[in-house]
Design an enzyme around this catalytic site. Structure first.
Site, PDB file in Angstrom:
ATOM      1  N   GLU A 169       0.830  -1.216   0.000  1.00 15.86           N
ATOM      2  CA  GLU A 169       0.000   0.000   0.000  1.00 15.86           C
ATOM      3  C   GLU A 169       0.865   1.267   0.000  1.00 15.86           C
ATOM      4  O   GLU A 169       0.525   2.271   0.617  1.00 15.86           O
ATOM      5  CB  GLU A 169      -0.939   0.018   1.210  1.00 15.86           C
ATOM      6  CG  GLU A 169      -1.880  -1.168   1.288  1.00 15.86           C
ATOM      7  CD  GLU A 169      -2.982  -1.117   0.240  1.00 15.86           C
ATOM      8  OE1 GLU A 169      -3.060  -0.118  -0.500  1.00 15.86           O
ATOM      9  OE2 GLU A 169      -3.759  -2.081   0.169  1.00 15.86           O
ATOM     10  N   GLU A 185       4.056  -2.864  -3.230  1.00 14.05           N
ATOM     11  CA  GLU A 185       2.847  -3.001  -4.043  1.00 14.05           C
ATOM     12  C   GLU A 185       2.732  -1.783  -4.958  1.00 14.05           C
ATOM     13  O   GLU A 185       3.075  -1.848  -6.118  1.00 14.05           O
ATOM     14  CB  GLU A 185       1.616  -3.134  -3.154  1.00 14.05           C
ATOM     15  CG  GLU A 185       0.369  -3.479  -3.957  1.00 14.05           C
ATOM     16  CD  GLU A 185      -0.874  -3.522  -3.104  1.00 14.05           C
ATOM     17  OE1 GLU A 185      -1.755  -4.327  -3.416  1.00 14.05           O
ATOM     18  OE2 GLU A 185      -0.974  -2.748  -2.139  1.00 14.05           O
ATOM     19  N   GLU A 207      -6.285  -7.694  -4.870  1.00 14.86           N
ATOM     20  CA  GLU A 207      -7.537  -7.486  -4.140  1.00 14.86           C
ATOM     21  C   GLU A 207      -8.535  -6.658  -4.940  1.00 14.86           C
ATOM     22  O   GLU A 207      -9.750  -6.812  -4.794  1.00 14.86           O
ATOM     23  CB  GLU A 207      -7.273  -6.836  -2.777  1.00 14.86           C
ATOM     24  CG  GLU A 207      -6.739  -5.421  -2.811  1.00 14.86           C
ATOM     25  CD  GLU A 207      -5.216  -5.378  -2.789  1.00 14.86           C
ATOM     26  OE1 GLU A 207      -4.668  -4.401  -2.244  1.00 14.86           O
ATOM     27  OE2 GLU A 207      -4.595  -6.321  -3.287  1.00 14.86           O
TER      28      GLU A 207
END
Length: 225
Positions: free
Chosen positions: A6, A24, A30
């Site tokens: 994140e 990421e 997700e």
């Protein structure tokens, strides 16, 4: 070691800090469950996000329907099992993971074997063919071994691609080094996987792969002892 999830897009920090191994910093797996990633998403990332360094994408989703967890939920991940396996090769991720539940892998142990076998770091990489937003086909040689892995992914369109295995190492005195193709996985529907094996393959071999919509293929190659 640092895996920054994140986080903002990296700018080559791993060159200065070797313990900064991945991040990421883009829409990860997700978002596929949130119905936010289109099938072409992963075919764009190698040309954009990956330019800044390795990415923790968290592939390996075998159960694609959310109704399995939440009865009545009509959402589903816009992917196929074989594409999820292909991501382990087309995307550079030195910190790998298997992002699904153990019981979902237990239903497809032949396919899960590819995740067990695939390397996390590489001695050589060959981008066999790619077009941003359309498809990516990559071959990689596992670090410290003679094992090769080939992965292909496509967008919302069906595709065929013939892999030319001329990138395989030749033996001494120009003799061909025979390789054993351990697993070749192709998808035809969301959960139907075609798994086959071949006894031997050389640098002269060419094999055609059919990829379903948002599909792919994955190949594991090991030298014959």
């Amino acid at each position: 070691m640092v895996n920054s999830h994140e986080s903002v897009r990296p700018g080559g920090e791993s060159r200065t800090y070797p313990n900064y191994i991945s991040a990421e910093a883009a829409r990860g797996t997700e978002y596929e469950a949130f119905a936010g990633n289109n099938p072409d998403h992963q075919t764009i990332l190698p040309f954009t996000r990956w330019m800044g360094g390795s990415m923790d994408y968290t592939p390996g989703i075998f159960q694609t329907k959310l109704d399995y967890y939440f009865p009545g939920d009509k959402r589903f991940v816009k992917t196929t099992l074989a594409k999820q396996l292909g991501l382990y090769v087309t995307m550079y991720m030195p910190l790998q993971m298997a992002a699904d539940l153990p019981e979902n892998y237990a239903k497809h142990m032949d396919a899960f074997q590819f995740i067990k076998d695939v390397a996390a770091d590489w001695d050589d990489t060959k981008i066999l063919s790619a077009e941003p937003g359309d498809y990516v086909v990559t071959a990689r040689k596992a670090k410290g071994t003679e094992n090769w892995f080939v992965g292909g992914i496509t967008d919302e369109n069906k595709r065929e691609y013939t892999v030319d295995f001329s990138f395989l190492d030749k033996g001494k005195n120009t003799k061909q080094r025979f390789m054993k193709m351990e697993k070749m996985l192709i998808i035809s529907t969301i959960l139907k996987v075609i798994i086959s094996t071949k006894k031997q393959i050389t640098s002269k071999s060419k094999i055609n792969f059919k990829m379903a919509r948002s599909g792919g293929f994955a190949v594991s190659i090991k030298p014959v002892k």
